[in-house]
Design a protein around this motif. Structure first.
Motif, short mmCIF file in Angstrom:
data_model
loop_
_atom_site.label_atom_id
_atom_site.label_comp_id
_atom_site.label_asym_id
_atom_site.label_seq_id
_atom_site.Cartn_x
_atom_site.Cartn_y
_atom_site.Cartn_z
N GLN A 1 -2.69 -5.21 3.82
CA GLN A 1 -2.14 -4.05 3.11
C GLN A 1 -0.98 -3.55 3.94
N LEU B 1 0.85 -1.20 0.00
CA LEU B 1 0.00 0.00 0.00
C LEU B 1 0.88 1.24 0.00
N GLN C 1 -6.25 0.10 -5.35
CA GLN C 1 -5.87 -0.87 -4.33
C GLN C 1 -6.32 -2.26 -4.81
#
Lengths: 401, 401, 401, 401
Positions: free
Chosen positions: A359, A10, B18
């Motif tokens: 993440q 991330l 994402q």
């Protein structure tokens, strides 16, 4: 069967570098937290009863409790509750097993009363609080016995969320409430009530804490005493914060107090909780299972407290994802922040989430491939041993709010 | 007075990029949503009563409702509720004003019954549901009349959170529930119940929807009918999704059904909500005020529904921050995502938050200075006109869950 | 088996010759009577449900209902309920039979709401009254199916009491309430509420009636209207009394009214019952099964309403003894007064009371031996056909209060 | 003002000479009696609170309490409550006086819990019983302060009834319950529960007692122990009866026991009261204020317990008429039986009943003129000193059930 574990890189400003951060903790005497605590206490007592009588934890979910505030007349040196707080324990429980009736409501009642007695010592259960109970049975297909020879099936399609590590502000907020109650109250200021709400705001390197703390009238003689207590508390809090941060910290306690106008306008209670006067409460409205409310972090809406620790995803995956996140941080190098999300599918084994998503915000220059593979191991290992969460819950080793 | 507005450049992988995203919506017939709806219906009715009788909205917060599930025996072609659902309306309301008594509990009861009648038409209020009510008065200092000649003071130190725009998945999930109920049910499949939960998972460009929908027995003749309805619903949902995304979408409805084993194992209801059988509900446990649960987005824990729309931050700042976010996105160019957080301080005017934080993920190459100044104007303008939120709530123009 | 029937010659001043006599009737809208009516309506609905679903009446006793008064603001031409009346239906019912679940609480709720709607038309069930329900199951040994191929066994050691004929005062008091409601209200004065209490005192040949009647505000325009209505009612009552007695009769309606001091001090209601404002009610506190409270006559304390009509002595023997008394009076000559008492023994067939006692005050000069043998026949015949009482109850042919 | 006192010569077979007599007493642990006791305990506690805080007893009536039975699993040597008994305290109380709020519900709750603890020692208040509370305020005109400088005005048009002396059977029944509990249980058989019902039947000179007594499992080891206890109790009861009568007495304890069929069929409890298992209870359904149910005697339907002792006729006149009757019997010669009835008129001073009627059955050959004038003096004197009843109630000198 291979698990669907996704470790994602991330790209995000790490929390400590974001300009603004908000963190809140509702202390154990906040009406929402009392509800959480009651829900969990009832579930633990039911687990124990089921194990004792049936040899296994049977189906239950007691993750609903409604607190209806009372009325009170607090005053320095005393005061009294005028109208008792009304509390309704709600949930589902297995009432019969193999021809034997289980005293689920009696067990719930006893556990709830014991919990309040231990948690809010200023509450006189003989006159200040009514605890009522409506436990029903569940839908028939869920009443099957949970057996331990296979992995339980998910009760629902839902998810749990966790993160690690705690930011400085998160540490400050969490520990402020904990230490005020377990240290300063015990050692020096008995007038500190259990209903402490800490709101932390960080703007760059300035942290401001707004603390709302219901003081207990019987332990506060007068206004001077009250003001002195607040000053001592402020000092204590500021001192405590230095353990967790080098940033500038300011603190205001009971910001709404109006001392000039007389006693009515300070935050005084009879029992230590504002549930005595106008603040209702219910389960799952306050802290997440890590003890905090963190709008800058991924959060789940699922109430962790009170759910059964066998197959209720809303409980297990919240607790599990937090454990996973902490272990990733401690076991894997170069991880700045990790967010875990676990999604179940109803009817599938709980060790096989539809997805286990991590993440990771790595430290600058970290080797993400290494991080990924190490994090996968941590996550897979926890899923392999998922029933350990159940055991920890039953033993009371995991907080839920 | 200058407002403390902070517009921050957030370096973060935008949600659409994402790898994993999770979004959930609990439909209006989910027990938690029914609680939300009741809480808000009661508050709106009280607002109307106070305006009619006193010329101003008086203090109240009815943001607590506990639903205790009943028992039912659903079956194709009919079925019946065995034990009525018990619902307890909880909250605070001003009962007396200027010597006049206000029928707060009678108004609440009527509003609640009307809400259920309109929302869950399959519920027979004569035998399927008990609605009980415990409204108390608030703490004395909060019972002051709200007057309109000055900006109200914040009731508490708390915060609201909002974001915009909706991601593709968010749009898909939100509209799936909405359209199934307002379109497909009305036009073609009356057996669709109001208790629809949509769980959306996106893994890169694959979206999977897990939909849980309690079908209404009286409108479903038999198992074939049931299976056909599910197939039509699936087709409808997949078709609908193409309006919002080009990604691959799959959908499973009632994944836990076991059709081979007979009728017991499909999700059939008598009334259209699982509150009839084992699923308790309470306020603030489900959708945020934008209608979704979004663990990948900043969220507030505050229940928006039922709180007074005058000075309760938990309501106003949640609604306001969502409006702000939407306006920032529409008024300011080159904004990919914006997250708004508004933090109040108890006792201070609500148009002067302690901080109004906007975290903006700009599009690549955007001019952030321009974004900042334009976003500040949007935010400041909303704060300047904050009482517009109150008006919109009273008029029923803002959803709260 | 020969029955233990004892017919005794009672030497006693007959009631009409006693100097003082007191008789009271609580009308159907009195809070205690509403409780009675609800209890009986619920029992009848359960009887019907059990017969429909199981072919026989199953065990139940719903002879407990608690009404918690509300608050109201009555006024001429209208008024409103401020706080709804809370009603809790309580009792025991069989919830499961032969693997089938019986919707006892749903049936009870529906029957109760329907009863109130039919009986107190001024009550707005959407906002004026909450009906809650707590039916439990009985002790296990009582949950056996009642079968019709043998005489049921007495559920308890208890007794029923009845007398006949009604004295003049008893007739006057009983019919005053009945006729005001079924005749005068319908034909001429809609403002007459259902909550009428008639207290009759006879001192030798002077009868005075004190009548308490809650008038319904929406049907009474102003104080003049109210006063006129009372005058018409008084006239009506005095005229009615001449059908039953030649004695001097006086009547006072709402004796506590203070007209000079303004509206607050007359007996005005919104709904027609004082349960709206301060008068709680419960089952078995008002009229005996013959519709009266008669301190000069033998009475039973057993609540007749709501008990099961199969084996609950507290219901069957009260109803039966009244029927017996009336038949003795009509079938046997020269009987001035008869008091019947039937005592059961738990576990014994209900047609074999431990004692069936008839105390007869014969007319002067009567042949008591003849009376005894004829009365014995009447009593024995009724015991032989005791299940007829059950049938009459189920068909709604017998009043219980 | 001269009082309307009527002393009448009643020509009636004295009770001892009637062929059949029935008398019942529900012991203090019977669910109806527990309700009575709770109602009265709450009223006494409120009287004390009002006197302490306001210097005078304020308006209240707490003569409604609903007990909803629980479920239990009694067994020799122990057992447990499965579902707690639910108790709802209901009534009216003054909540505010001269700007001061009175903690009526908190006081009620505390008094109720203390009462149960003292009265039913086998009841574990932490898990076996829920005590809930709904006290409302009264109608406005009744909320006036009761002042002591004048005679209170009657709250209603109603009556009280009393008689004296107790017949032999009445003495036997009354003392059987009292002595079993206060003597035999304490000295020798701790397994005797508080839920004792005594039904006495006299047929001419034969008295038979049917006693129903819930034994407490933890104090009864096994069936032999149980049977022995019953035998000892029978012996004790028969011996005790000889103090009050020379008639033949027989006694059966727990007549429904079926010992051959095993433990299920004896009357065993966990707590000592059948409220734990299927027997609901409410106020005013059991003993009259003299402690008995006497169908052969005049009775009032008014619940004495829980009513305010200042102006509630249903309490004061029941207690007063019993005191009067006892004093007439002790102070006036040649009185065989006396029945007192006192009738109030709403709004009139309570020392001026509409009628005070005494029906006297003199001994054979008595001088009735003398009896009349002496009885009038006794009655008039009591009315003159009627507030003495209030004082005795507040001091706890008068039983109410």
């Amino acid at each position: 069967m291979i698990r669907n574990i996704k470790v994602e890189h991330l790209h995000e400003t790490p929390i400590e570098k974001q300009e603004t951060e908000l963190v809140e903790r509702k202390g154990i005497g906040h009406p929402d937290s009392i509800s959480d605590g009651l829900a969990e206490a009832v579930s633990r007592a039911l687990c124990k009863e089921y194990i004792d009588k049936c040899g296994a934890i049977l189906h239950h979910n007691t993750d609903e409790t409604q607190i209806v505030a009372g009325r009170s007349r607090p005053e320095f040196g005393g005061g009294e509750v005028l109208k008792p707080i009304y509390t309704l324990l709600v949930g589902r429980a297995t009432m019969e097993f193999d021809g034997m009736e289980i005293p689920a409501e009696a067990v719930a009642l006893q556990a709830a009363r014991e919990y309040v007695r231990n948690t809010i010592p200023g509450m006189d259960l003989e006159r200040d609080m009514i605890i009522d109970c409506k436990l029903g049975t569940g839908s028939s297909d869920l009443r099957d016995v949970f057996t331990r020879d296979h992995i339980p099936m998910a009760n629902d399609t839902s998810f749990g969320v966790g993160h690690a590590p705690f930011s400085e502000l998160e540490q400050v907020v969490y520990n402020t409430e904990r230490q005020l109650l377990t240290d300063l109250k015990k050692k020096k200021i008995p007038g500190i009530g259990e209903d402490i709400k800490v709101m932390g705001l960080r703007e760059n390197d300035d942290i401001s804490l707004t603390i709302c703390c219901g003081m207990v009238g019987r332990h506060v003689d007068d206004m001077d005493h009250y003001i002195n207590a607040k000053e001592e508390m402020t000092e204590y809090v500021l001192d405590l914060a230095t353990k967790y941060t080098d940033r500038t910290v300011s603190a205001r306690i009971n910001a709404a107090d109006k001392v000039d106008d007389g006693c009515d306008c300070v935050f005084l209670t009879v029992t230590g909780t504002s549930a005595e006067m106008g603040d209702d409460g219910s389960v799952g409205r306050g802290n997440r299972s890590n003890g905090l409310i963190t709008p800058s972090r991924p959060m789940s809406m699922e109430a962790t407290s009170g759910k059964n620790p066998i197959n209720h995803i809303g409980k297990i995956y919240n607790l599990l994802s937090t454990q996973m996140a902490r272990d990733v941080v401690s076991a894997v190098d170069e991880v700045s922040d990790v967010h875990i999300k676990l999604l179940s599918q109803i009817g599938m084994p709980i060790d096989q989430p539809l997805v286990a998503s991590a993440q990771v915000i790595p430290e600058d220059g970290a080797n993400f491939a290494a991080i990924r593979s190490e994090a996968e191991v941590v996550i897979d290992d926890w899923l392999e041993n998922i029933t350990k969460i159940t055991d920890m819950v039953v033993k009371g080793e995991l907080d839920t709010f």
